[in-house]
Design a protein around this motif. Structure first.
Motif, PDB file in Angstrom:
ATOM      1  N   LYS B 238       0.848  -1.196   0.000  1.00 51.39           N
ATOM      2  CA  LYS B 238       0.000   0.000   0.000  1.00 51.39           C
ATOM      3  C   LYS B 238       0.885   1.248   0.000  1.00 51.39           C
ATOM      4  N   GLY B 239       1.533   1.470  -1.112  1.00 56.25           N
ATOM      5  CA  GLY B 239       2.525   2.538  -1.214  1.00 56.25           C
ATOM      6  C   GLY B 239       1.982   3.903  -0.836  1.00 56.25           C
ATOM      7  N   ARG B 240       0.724   4.114  -1.131  1.00 56.43           N
ATOM      8  CA  ARG B 240       0.179   5.456  -0.875  1.00 56.43           C
ATOM      9  C   ARG B 240       0.174   5.829   0.602  1.00 56.43           C
ATOM     10  N   VAL B 241       0.213   4.813   1.470  1.00 56.23           N
ATOM     11  CA  VAL B 241       0.209   5.110   2.907  1.00 56.23           C
ATOM     12  C   VAL B 241       1.441   5.927   3.303  1.00 56.23           C
ATOM     13  N   ILE B 242       2.558   5.632   2.654  1.00 53.56           N
ATOM     14  CA  ILE B 242       3.759   6.402   3.024  1.00 53.56           C
ATOM     15  C   ILE B 242       4.053   7.545   2.052  1.00 53.56           C
ATOM     16  N   SER B 243       3.366   7.590   0.925  1.00 50.83           N
ATOM     17  CA  SER B 243       3.611   8.711   0.006  1.00 50.83           C
ATOM     18  C   SER B 243       2.621   9.850   0.209  1.00 50.83           C
ATOM     19  N   SER B 244       1.363   9.519   0.506  1.00 52.43           N
ATOM     20  CA  SER B 244       0.342  10.578   0.579  1.00 52.43           C
ATOM     21  C   SER B 244       0.667  11.655   1.617  1.00 52.43           C
ATOM     22  N   PRO B 245       1.255  11.299   2.777  1.00 47.42           N
ATOM     23  CA  PRO B 245       1.551  12.377   3.737  1.00 47.42           C
ATOM     24  C   PRO B 245       2.432  13.470   3.146  1.00 47.42           C
ATOM     25  N   TRP B 246       3.281  13.090   2.197  1.00 51.32           N
ATOM     26  CA  TRP B 246       4.151  14.083   1.566  1.00 51.32           C
ATOM     27  C   TRP B 246       3.357  15.109   0.768  1.00 51.32           C
ATOM     28  N   ILE B 247       2.260  14.647   0.186  1.00 48.38           N
ATOM     29  CA  ILE B 247       1.423  15.589  -0.563  1.00 48.38           C
ATOM     30  C   ILE B 247       0.912  16.658   0.397  1.00 48.38           C
ATOM     31  N   GLY B 248       0.436  16.204   1.550  1.00 53.26           N
ATOM     32  CA  GLY B 248      -0.041  17.161   2.545  1.00 53.26           C
ATOM     33  C   GLY B 248       1.067  18.064   3.057  1.00 53.26           C
ATOM     34  N   LEU B 249       2.211  17.461   3.390  1.00 53.81           N
ATOM     35  CA  LEU B 249       3.310  18.250   3.948  1.00 53.81           C
ATOM     36  C   LEU B 249       3.829  19.286   2.972  1.00 53.81           C
ATOM     37  N   LEU B 250       3.928  18.897   1.706  1.00 51.98           N
ATOM     38  CA  LEU B 250       4.572  19.800   0.742  1.00 51.98           C
ATOM     39  C   LEU B 250       3.584  20.781   0.111  1.00 51.98           C
ATOM     40  N   GLU B 251       2.374  20.319  -0.202  1.00 55.59           N
ATOM     41  CA  GLU B 251       1.444  21.233  -0.873  1.00 55.59           C
ATOM     42  C   GLU B 251       0.991  22.359   0.050  1.00 55.59           C
ATOM     43  N   THR B 252       0.950  22.090   1.336  1.00 54.49           N
ATOM     44  CA  THR B 252       0.512  23.122   2.284  1.00 54.49           C
ATOM     45  C   THR B 252       1.680  23.962   2.793  1.00 54.49           C
ATOM     46  N   GLY B 253       2.888  23.528   2.501  1.00 54.18           N
ATOM     47  CA  GLY B 253       4.042  24.231   3.068  1.00 54.18           C
ATOM     48  C   GLY B 253       4.350  23.820   4.501  1.00 54.18           C
ATOM     49  N   ALA B 254       3.615  22.828   5.006  1.00 53.97           N
ATOM     50  CA  ALA B 254       3.803  22.428   6.409  1.00 53.97           C
ATOM     51  C   ALA B 254       5.189  21.845   6.664  1.00 53.97           C
ATOM     52  N   TRP B 255       5.752  21.204   5.647  1.00 55.37           N
ATOM     53  CA  TRP B 255       7.065  20.576   5.837  1.00 55.37           C
ATOM     54  C   TRP B 255       8.071  21.603   6.364  1.00 55.37           C
ATOM     55  N   THR B 256       8.068  22.785   5.778  1.00 58.80           N
ATOM     56  CA  THR B 256       8.976  23.838   6.244  1.00 58.80           C
ATOM     57  C   THR B 256       8.406  24.597   7.445  1.00 58.80           C
ATOM     58  N   ALA B 257       7.114  24.899   7.380  1.00 60.14           N
ATOM     59  CA  ALA B 257       6.510  25.732   8.428  1.00 60.14           C
ATOM     60  C   ALA B 257       6.549  25.037   9.790  1.00 60.14           C
ATOM     61  N   ARG B 258       6.258  23.754   9.788  1.00 62.89           N
ATOM     62  CA  ARG B 258       6.282  23.009  11.054  1.00 62.89           C
ATOM     63  C   ARG B 258       7.710  22.921  11.600  1.00 62.89           C
TER      64      ARG B 258
END
Lengths: 335, 335, 335, 335
Positions: B238-258
């Motif tokens: 179920k590859g999407r389980v570990i890839s989908s969080p990146w969509i959230g982190l990167l599209e929202t800018g949370a990866w850097t902001a957090r």
């Protein structure tokens, strides 16, 4: 997410079931210790022990391939071999992971109808003389539900494990689809008495996002097991991410109930199936004889399914399979 | 979940941040193909490429230890060695995973203040004569943010990678805390020009439930990379389980902001800290000199933190660290 | 064979001694069974048991590096570590062979003067807490004669092995130069009572063409040991080639007598040596302080010797070292 | 050395032939540099290059199993597989050494009569789609003389290697009995043009005490090859011990002449053989159909021979086989 239909391609093409996902979310808040030492993981391990009615050490891994390979590496040395059905997942679908984790350990493939090891074949392999130029058998691996969707009875498993134990060899049990076996009548509480040393219980195929439980019935194997897991990249820092779904799956009964649904969908599909069914439909898979033209035609209609190692075509149902999808597939197959 | 406080024990004692979790949930429905071939994973890989402004192959793994170890095994043969800071995570905290994944490959530890490799040390190691009885250097590993919470500048990284490249050696970059480096001013788009062959970008410490991105700048390394991952138990069905969080982190800018939040919390803690701070607070960690009695007293108050390999005591902040917790800890420290 | 002089470069620059070669020739005729099952090998194993006055399983290997590495792999699992002197041959001169044979097993280097492990260092290492992210100590390796040509007494070995045994850890003994130790007074028959599980006895440095004896005092380790050796390329088909020299070496007493000669030559060289001697001359090696210019000058005169890992320069004597050579070297050194 | 007769059990039950032993003795005196850097080894490598009429890097190993396994590990990564005849020595008689040296690399067994790979089988295997869950083919291994004593022609080898090269895959050539092939008409100087990357030339079966030559036609593979050999325990300190016999074997022509004798003895035995011969007698082996009772009767008379993997019984001749022994065996067989 696309017009292509992966519903029947595997039982891992669905996401996580609600009970698993809700438990993951419910245990996400706050801070815990890391690397599986947290209270969530302890609670999940308790739930697994309760399921099995057994005192055993329990760990959670993110990968079924790794879980099986770690088990093999724990039980077999590089110059020895694991006995398994010739079409077992460890022999055919894990890119040689047992050999990688086990530093070249061997696999000895045994024959048997519909994925079940023929006890006579096993007995014969166990009689083979030890010679220095071959990797001698050192352990047995049994898979239930088998790769062909069939279910061993408790007695059938006992016959195999008993042969191995008669030689003093340990046993690995690959239960990637154990939920489907249990839903079909396999007594999960019998496992503790079957001579199994390491049991892998599938969570991913049962509805977890990504998790397998490794059960060490033989606790002497647990010494430094966390270090073993850490070294192979299977001791996640945020351990609760892979343990919490088990709390949801087991406390609600979803682990078995969702598997029962998958099994029922396979029965429904079998009833609609216009092609000859080649293995008993004991669980959530239907294997049929289907020539290449027909398979291509089905693919062209958007339904992805795979031709298997024995030449048959496999249709898998999961917790997420809908009756409507079965009917739609049935129509596509009959058209 | 307990009165014990793990807030500052590590940046992986928190759960997943909302943006990551929401993306996981948002992409959970429906059926997709497996083993990383799905559209969710493709979208997440695109997001990583956009972050880096680079054309590169991207994979997602469930374990940072495995990600680093796979990188080492890809770049270094068993009879060769990886150069790294002597206190790099691969040298001290991964239970010898590089040697396991790389079949005994060696690690050569280099000195340098506050976790940063001294370029003179590296130059000297690169000058060592090849001899048959030692594992010669074959690649370089650089970590940013370092194990001591310090940040290399782009220029400082370039100096190191340039030395390695001058010998024709490939480079691994361990970015388990790259988000904290970027939040602190490290230009993420510069990475593609630094001579890095394999980059590991931390998701878990940045707020994902459990995921690291492996970026293959050198695409020639990608051949059969999925088989490599499958064999080591890092190609989840179920590859999407570990890839989908990146969509959230990167599209929202949370990866850097957090990460910026975590860094700010460390600054706040540093300002309140009554003990001598022993490494520059460039990111989300504060290392202090603290004797054993004081540490035990802190533990007794329920605050868990660890003494590190250099003898100092480490306090880590994360996306989830609250101002209130920093203040409460500050009080406990001063009491 | 050349004007270059390798006499003192190592104790393996000489060929085989007459007793070893004659035995090889004497046992060359006729046909025997293969892979170490032959009568010549059985007789050689008896001779080793007689030497040790011990009941133990004995095997012969063509390589000392392989013998040590197989021992490590037998005693230590990949996620564990072998304790050894930081300058032990397995740590510094075998290209990471223990990690290769042992699938990434770790080595923990202990300090101690002149190659001898400081018991306090060992005790401290044995006290280290098991943690999942490090390779914990699991066995001890002791070398006698040490890398610096010094000799442990039986009591000194017992002190070390006793500490390891107190933790339940097995012991590997690297006796590549055991003959020199025995010639110097170390009681070879005491070895059986020192808690050693696997002993490697050097044949090559003692005058064999190419052979090491592996002694398994702990016979439980022997199970499938021939398969282990075969898998690693150390079970030669013509087993008598590497076993027969032991018959010659042991039955004639040459194994000890030739080593005594080597030791005497080292004493003679020490007496002539114009440079400061930096380690006790207990066996067949003389280590001196010598700057790079002087070393180059010596090389220019055709005498090859090596600068060692501690910075000193090593002169080795062997069964073949002549008094004339020692004198010629002495002159070259003084010139 | 015993009344049991091992003359025909294998071609490694004899000792070393006079030419090999004399060369070993002739090069035993004096001191040389170690680890294969000596002048004797250089001369032996020149002799191998002259035999092949080829510019290539040459190394000498003490073990054929190690030589093959190192070759596999050099050409194939752990998540890939070596293509070979299903009954090739690497597949059946080396205790999984390729997997040990190659960290779990796979072996794909191909069918074909009398040990020779069926080109159609190879072509089919080379067409298989790469999938992440299987170890894909990455190299080809060809053995000549085959395990069943048959000889490929140069053209037959070229057909196989050409198929591999068409896919860009490297080739390993196991020439454990190459001398017998050459004695039977295989042009040794053709090898350099057959697309072979690593060639193993048997010395042990040809009369050396214990030595195989590894020839790296693809010199790019030689980088740090000595370190590779040292790590796996195949870079003997006294390198001349395993290289000097080649000088004797090749300079005198014994390598071919002794093999021609072995081949002739097999012809003689075939002529006397009362049992059905099941494979062409192209070299030094005779395989016959013989039931278990007859085999036991032969054993009871003291003649040891083995039942092979295809069910037939194998009689091997060697450089040391005498006409008298063939006749004595013939009588025992007919009685």
């Amino acid at each position: 997410m696309s017009t292509a239909r992966y519903d029947f391609a595997s039982d891992n093409t669905a996401g996580a079931c609600p009970e698993a996902l809700e438990a993951l979310i419910a245990h996400n808040d706050g801070f815990t210790s890391g690397y599986g030492t947290d209270v969530v993981t302890a609670k999940a391990a308790d739930a697994v022990r309760a399921l099995l009615d057994a005192d055993a050490d329990v760990r959670f891994l993110a990968s079924g391939t790794a879980a099986n390979a770690v088990a093999c590496a724990t039980l077999v040395r590089p110059f020895e071999a694991m006995l398994a059905h010739e079409h077992a997942h460890i022999c055919t679908d894990e890119t040689g992971a047992p050999g990688f984790f086990g530093h070249g350990l061997g696999l000895i493939g045994l024959k048997g109808a519909s994925g079940q090891i023929d006890p006579a074949e096993l007995a014969c392999a166990l009689e083979a003389t030890d010679v220095s130029y071959r990797q001698s058998a050192a352990a047995l691996s049994v898979t239930n539900i088998t790769e062909y969707g069939t279910r061993y009875s408790v007695e059938a498993v006992r016959r195999l494990t008993g042969l191995a134990k008669g030689k003093g060899y340990p046993v690995h049990f690959d239960g990637a689809r154990l939920a489907n076996a249990v839903a079909g009548g396999f007594d999960v509480k019998a496992l503790k008495n079957l001579g199994i040393d390491i049991l892998v219980i599938g969570g991913t195929k049962a509805g977890a996002p990504l998790s397998e439980a490794v059960v060490l019935f033989d606790k002497s194997l647990s010494r430094r097991f966390d270090a073993r897991l850490k070294q192979v990249g299977q001791l996640p820092s945020k351990g609760r991410v892979i343990s919490s779904p088990w709390i949801g799956l087991l406390e609600t009964g979803a682990w078995t109930a969702r598997a029962a649904h998958a099994n029922a969908m396979a029965q429904k599909l079998a009833a609609l199936m216009p092609y000859p069914i080649v293995h008993p439909v004991d669980a959530n898979a239907v294997f049929v004889e289907m020539d290449e033209d027909w398979l291509k035609r089905l693919h062209a209609k958007g339904w992805f399914v795979y031709r298997f190692i024995d030449g048959s075509v496999r249709f898998m149902c999961s917790w997420a399979t809908t009756e409507a999808a079965v009917e739609a597939l049935g129509e596509a197959l009959r058209a």
